[in-house]
Design a protein around this motif. Structure first.
Motif, PDB file in Angstrom:
ATOM      1  N   ASN A   1      -5.333 -43.794  -3.725  1.00 35.76           N
ATOM      2  CA  ASN A   1      -4.956 -44.050  -5.115  1.00 35.76           C
ATOM      3  C   ASN A   1      -4.930 -42.768  -5.944  1.00 35.76           C
ATOM      4  O   ASN A   1      -4.024 -42.558  -6.746  1.00 35.76           O
ATOM      5  CB  ASN A   1      -5.919 -45.068  -5.746  1.00 35.76           C
ATOM      6  CG  ASN A   1      -5.791 -46.449  -5.119  1.00 35.76           C
ATOM      7  OD1 ASN A   1      -4.780 -46.755  -4.479  1.00 35.76           O
ATOM      8  ND2 ASN A   1      -6.804 -47.277  -5.289  1.00 35.76           N
ATOM      9  N   VAL A   2      -5.920 -41.916  -5.707  1.00 37.26           N
ATOM     10  CA  VAL A   2      -5.944 -40.633  -6.428  1.00 37.26           C
ATOM     11  C   VAL A   2      -4.690 -39.826  -6.064  1.00 37.26           C
ATOM     12  O   VAL A   2      -4.014 -39.274  -6.939  1.00 37.26           O
ATOM     13  CB  VAL A   2      -7.225 -39.826  -6.106  1.00 37.26           C
ATOM     14  CG1 VAL A   2      -7.127 -38.401  -6.663  1.00 37.26           C
ATOM     15  CG2 VAL A   2      -8.462 -40.529  -6.670  1.00 37.26           C
ATOM     16  N   ALA A   3      -4.360 -39.817  -4.778  1.00 36.93           N
ATOM     17  CA  ALA A   3      -3.188 -39.044  -4.339  1.00 36.93           C
ATOM     18  C   ALA A   3      -1.908 -39.579  -4.979  1.00 36.93           C
ATOM     19  O   ALA A   3      -1.039 -38.806  -5.405  1.00 36.93           O
ATOM     20  CB  ALA A   3      -3.092 -39.080  -2.817  1.00 36.93           C
ATOM     21  N   LYS A   4      -1.796 -40.909  -5.066  1.00 32.48           N
ATOM     22  CA  LYS A   4      -0.593 -41.502  -5.672  1.00 32.48           C
ATOM     23  C   LYS A   4      -0.473 -41.129  -7.135  1.00 32.48           C
ATOM     24  O   LYS A   4       0.610 -40.781  -7.620  1.00 32.48           O
ATOM     25  CB  LYS A   4      -0.653 -43.034  -5.554  1.00 32.48           C
ATOM     26  CG  LYS A   4      -0.117 -43.560  -4.238  1.00 32.48           C
ATOM     27  CD  LYS A   4      -0.053 -45.094  -4.283  1.00 32.48           C
ATOM     28  CE  LYS A   4      -0.364 -45.661  -2.904  1.00 32.48           C
ATOM     29  NZ  LYS A   4      -0.931 -47.005  -2.943  1.00 32.48           N
TER      30      LYS A   4
ATOM     31  N   ARG B   1       2.439 -38.886  -9.209  1.00 31.02           N
ATOM     32  CA  ARG B   1       3.097 -39.344 -10.437  1.00 31.02           C
ATOM     33  C   ARG B   1       2.928 -38.307 -11.555  1.00 31.02           C
ATOM     34  O   ARG B   1       3.848 -38.028 -12.312  1.00 31.02           O
ATOM     35  CB  ARG B   1       2.432 -40.656 -10.868  1.00 31.02           C
ATOM     36  CG  ARG B   1       3.200 -41.892 -11.108  1.00 31.02           C
ATOM     37  CD  ARG B   1       4.572 -41.998 -10.610  1.00 31.02           C
ATOM     38  NE  ARG B   1       5.401 -42.554 -11.684  1.00 31.02           N
ATOM     39  CZ  ARG B   1       6.602 -42.122 -12.024  1.00 31.02           C
ATOM     40  NH1 ARG B   1       7.185 -41.139 -11.346  1.00 31.02           N
ATOM     41  NH2 ARG B   1       7.270 -42.664 -13.011  1.00 31.02           N
ATOM     42  N   MET B   2       1.722 -37.739 -11.633  1.00 29.86           N
ATOM     43  CA  MET B   2       1.476 -36.713 -12.646  1.00 29.86           C
ATOM     44  C   MET B   2       2.410 -35.528 -12.424  1.00 29.86           C
ATOM     45  O   MET B   2       2.975 -34.975 -13.362  1.00 29.86           O
ATOM     46  CB  MET B   2       0.013 -36.232 -12.572  1.00 29.86           C
ATOM     47  CG  MET B   2      -1.004 -37.241 -13.081  1.00 29.86           C
ATOM     48  SD  MET B   2      -2.706 -36.804 -12.635  1.00 29.86           S
ATOM     49  CE  MET B   2      -3.030 -35.430 -13.745  1.00 29.86           C
ATOM     50  N   HIS B   3       2.561 -35.168 -11.153  1.00 30.78           N
ATOM     51  CA  HIS B   3       3.409 -34.030 -10.832  1.00 30.78           C
ATOM     52  C   HIS B   3       4.880 -34.312 -11.165  1.00 30.78           C
ATOM     53  O   HIS B   3       5.605 -33.448 -11.646  1.00 30.78           O
ATOM     54  CB  HIS B   3       3.241 -33.654  -9.367  1.00 30.78           C
ATOM     55  CG  HIS B   3       4.015 -32.442  -8.996  1.00 30.78           C
ATOM     56  ND1 HIS B   3       3.669 -31.187  -9.452  1.00 30.78           N
ATOM     57  CD2 HIS B   3       5.143 -32.294  -8.270  1.00 30.78           C
ATOM     58  CE1 HIS B   3       4.558 -30.311  -9.005  1.00 30.78           C
ATOM     59  NE2 HIS B   3       5.468 -30.956  -8.274  1.00 30.78           N
TER      60      HIS B   3
ATOM     61  N   GLY C   1       2.361 -29.034 -14.992  1.00 34.57           N
ATOM     62  CA  GLY C   1       0.908 -29.142 -14.795  1.00 34.57           C
ATOM     63  C   GLY C   1       0.127 -29.116 -16.095  1.00 34.57           C
ATOM     64  O   GLY C   1       0.662 -29.445 -17.148  1.00 34.57           O
ATOM     65  N   GLY C   2      -1.140 -28.746 -15.981  1.00 30.59           N
ATOM     66  CA  GLY C   2      -1.979 -28.636 -17.177  1.00 30.59           C
ATOM     67  C   GLY C   2      -2.555 -29.954 -17.660  1.00 30.59           C
ATOM     68  O   GLY C   2      -3.076 -30.034 -18.762  1.00 30.59           O
ATOM     69  N   VAL C   3      -2.452 -30.995 -16.838  1.00 29.73           N
ATOM     70  CA  VAL C   3      -3.012 -32.292 -17.234  1.00 29.73           C
ATOM     71  C   VAL C   3      -4.233 -32.585 -16.369  1.00 29.73           C
ATOM     72  O   VAL C   3      -4.194 -32.403 -15.150  1.00 29.73           O
ATOM     73  CB  VAL C   3      -1.981 -33.429 -17.051  1.00 29.73           C
ATOM     74  CG1 VAL C   3      -2.573 -34.752 -17.535  1.00 29.73           C
ATOM     75  CG2 VAL C   3      -0.689 -33.114 -17.786  1.00 29.73           C
ATOM     76  N   LYS C   4      -5.318 -33.022 -17.014  1.00 30.46           N
ATOM     77  CA  LYS C   4      -6.536 -33.348 -16.264  1.00 30.46           C
ATOM     78  C   LYS C   4      -6.589 -34.839 -15.954  1.00 30.46           C
ATOM     79  O   LYS C   4      -6.208 -35.664 -16.776  1.00 30.46           O
ATOM     80  CB  LYS C   4      -7.770 -32.960 -17.066  1.00 30.46           C
ATOM     81  CG  LYS C   4      -7.896 -31.468 -17.255  1.00 30.46           C
ATOM     82  CD  LYS C   4      -9.264 -31.111 -17.822  1.00 30.46           C
ATOM     83  CE  LYS C   4      -9.311 -29.643 -18.198  1.00 30.46           C
ATOM     84  NZ  LYS C   4      -9.272 -29.435 -19.645  1.00 30.46           N
ATOM     85  N   LEU C   5      -7.087 -35.115 -14.768  1.00 29.95           N
ATOM     86  CA  LEU C   5      -7.264 -36.503 -14.337  1.00 29.95           C
ATOM     87  C   LEU C   5      -8.750 -36.854 -14.379  1.00 29.95           C
ATOM     88  O   LEU C   5      -9.556 -36.283 -13.636  1.00 29.95           O
ATOM     89  CB  LEU C   5      -6.714 -36.670 -12.910  1.00 29.95           C
ATOM     90  CG  LEU C   5      -6.993 -38.003 -12.207  1.00 29.95           C
ATOM     91  CD1 LEU C   5      -6.527 -39.203 -13.029  1.00 29.95           C
ATOM     92  CD2 LEU C   5      -6.330 -38.012 -10.821  1.00 29.95           C
ATOM     93  N   MET C   6      -9.099 -37.785 -15.274  1.00 32.25           N
ATOM     94  CA  MET C   6     -10.480 -38.263 -15.359  1.00 32.25           C
ATOM     95  C   MET C   6     -10.593 -39.582 -14.610  1.00 32.25           C
ATOM     96  O   MET C   6      -9.815 -40.503 -14.850  1.00 32.25           O
ATOM     97  CB  MET C   6     -10.885 -38.467 -16.823  1.00 32.25           C
ATOM     98  CG  MET C   6     -12.256 -39.130 -16.981  1.00 32.25           C
ATOM     99  SD  MET C   6     -12.623 -39.650 -18.675  1.00 32.25           S
ATOM    100  CE  MET C   6     -12.825 -38.080 -19.473  1.00 32.25           C
TER     101      MET C   6
ATOM    102  N   TYR D   1      -0.631 -44.917 -18.692  1.00 31.68           N
ATOM    103  CA  TYR D   1      -0.767 -43.461 -18.499  1.00 31.68           C
ATOM    104  C   TYR D   1       0.568 -42.743 -18.286  1.00 31.68           C
ATOM    105  O   TYR D   1       0.710 -41.579 -18.651  1.00 31.68           O
ATOM    106  CB  TYR D   1      -1.751 -43.144 -17.363  1.00 31.68           C
ATOM    107  CG  TYR D   1      -1.191 -43.228 -15.959  1.00 31.68           C
ATOM    108  CD1 TYR D   1      -1.153 -44.428 -15.273  1.00 31.68           C
ATOM    109  CD2 TYR D   1      -0.684 -42.093 -15.312  1.00 31.68           C
ATOM    110  CE1 TYR D   1      -0.645 -44.501 -13.984  1.00 31.68           C
ATOM    111  CE2 TYR D   1      -0.162 -42.166 -14.035  1.00 31.68           C
ATOM    112  CZ  TYR D   1      -0.146 -43.369 -13.371  1.00 31.68           C
ATOM    113  OH  TYR D   1       0.373 -43.438 -12.099  1.00 31.68           O
ATOM    114  N   GLU D   2       1.549 -43.453 -17.731  1.00 32.41           N
ATOM    115  CA  GLU D   2       2.823 -42.767 -17.493  1.00 32.41           C
ATOM    116  C   GLU D   2       3.507 -42.431 -18.822  1.00 32.41           C
ATOM    117  O   GLU D   2       4.053 -41.341 -19.000  1.00 32.41           O
ATOM    118  CB  GLU D   2       3.731 -43.620 -16.595  1.00 32.41           C
ATOM    119  CG  GLU D   2       3.089 -43.858 -15.224  1.00 32.41           C
ATOM    120  CD  GLU D   2       4.075 -44.356 -14.176  1.00 32.41           C
ATOM    121  OE1 GLU D   2       5.228 -44.695 -14.525  1.00 32.41           O
ATOM    122  OE2 GLU D   2       3.683 -44.417 -12.997  1.00 32.41           O
TER     123      GLU D   2
END
Ligand SMILES: *Cc1c(COP(=O)(O)O)cnc(C)c1O
Length: 231
Positions: free
Chosen positions: A7-10, A14-16, A22-27, A205-206
């Motif tokens: 799930n984290v990888a997916k 999507r973030m990418h 970049g420059g976005v943090k995943l909490m 989030y998207e």
């Protein structure tokens, strides 16, 4: 690979796609999740953890996690001291009263990184500073020398249905939040660099990424639905 790391990888993919620069943090929001589950998310490369309750976090993280631990739930002023013992940052500063209490509790010579919580939808059942008071609130920051306002956190209103109109409403509020964030940053208060915009949860989030969020806070999409029966 475990389901959590998948799930984290997916999500990272999507973030990418949505923010290739970049420059976005995943909490990873690990409330009501075990330390083992949270550690799987850490191993899969999330940037930080969020917890909502002081007691749960204190019990779970007697050994501090290897990544920053953020308080994202409503904090009662009488728990300010206990929160500082557990958390690295408080992203849910939602009143002057709480800011005072935290400022008083931070150890001499230390600075606590905080975020101001914005109630962008002006929902009566939500904590947070209303949009029209946000600049005024940040101005007050000068009287809390031990706090540094590093960002704005907001929780968008829940969609009542999946209609286009509802979706547009939320996306519009996200754009408004990003605009307000820029305005507040441009005030240039030395105590409020506001480098982060913490916006976006599982449901939205998207859109938050498209609106310019720098930090998304995800629970359900990483760990599955939460069981509130014990709360
Ligand atoms: C619980 C919570 C989240 C995570 O919500 P999901 O919908 O499960 O992703 C994010 N932010 C805050 C402030 C929360 O309380």
């Amino acid at each position: 690979m475990s389901i959590i790391s998948e799930n984290v990888a997916k999500v990272k993919e999507r973030m990418h796609q949505l923010r290739p620069e970049g420059g976005v943090k995943l909490m990873a929001v690990s409330k009501l999740r075990t330390r083992i589950e949270a550690e799987e998310a850490i191993a899969a490369g999330v940037d930080c953890l969020g917890e909502n309750w002081v007691r749960e976090a204190a019990e779970k993280w007697q050994n501090h996690p290897p990544i920053p631990l953020h308080m994202i739930g409503h904090l009662q002023t009488n728990k300010a001291k206990a929160a500082l013992d557990v958390f690295d940052t408080v992203d849910s500063v939602d009143s002057e009263h709480l800011a005072h209490a935290l400022n008083r509790r931070v150890a001499d010579g230390k600075i606590l990184s905080v975020m101001v919580e914005l109630n962008i939808g002006e929902e009566p059942n939500k904590y947070g500073v209303s949009p029209r008071n946000l600049v005024k609130f940040l101005e007050l920051g000068e009287q809390w020398p031990q706090l540094r306002f590093d960002g704005i956190l907001t929780v968008l209103p829940k969609l009542v249905d999946e209609s286009r109109q509802e979706i547009e409403k939320v996306r519009h509020l996200m754009k408004e939040t990003a605009e307000l964030w820029r305005i507040c940053k441009s005030e240039g208060f030395p105590w409020a660099p506001l480098s982060e915009l913490s916006m976006g949860m599982t449901a939205d989030y998207e859109w938050a990424l498209e609106a310019g969020s720098t930090q998304i806070r995800l629970g359900t999409i990483l760990f599955g639905p939460r069981d509130y029966s014990s709360v």
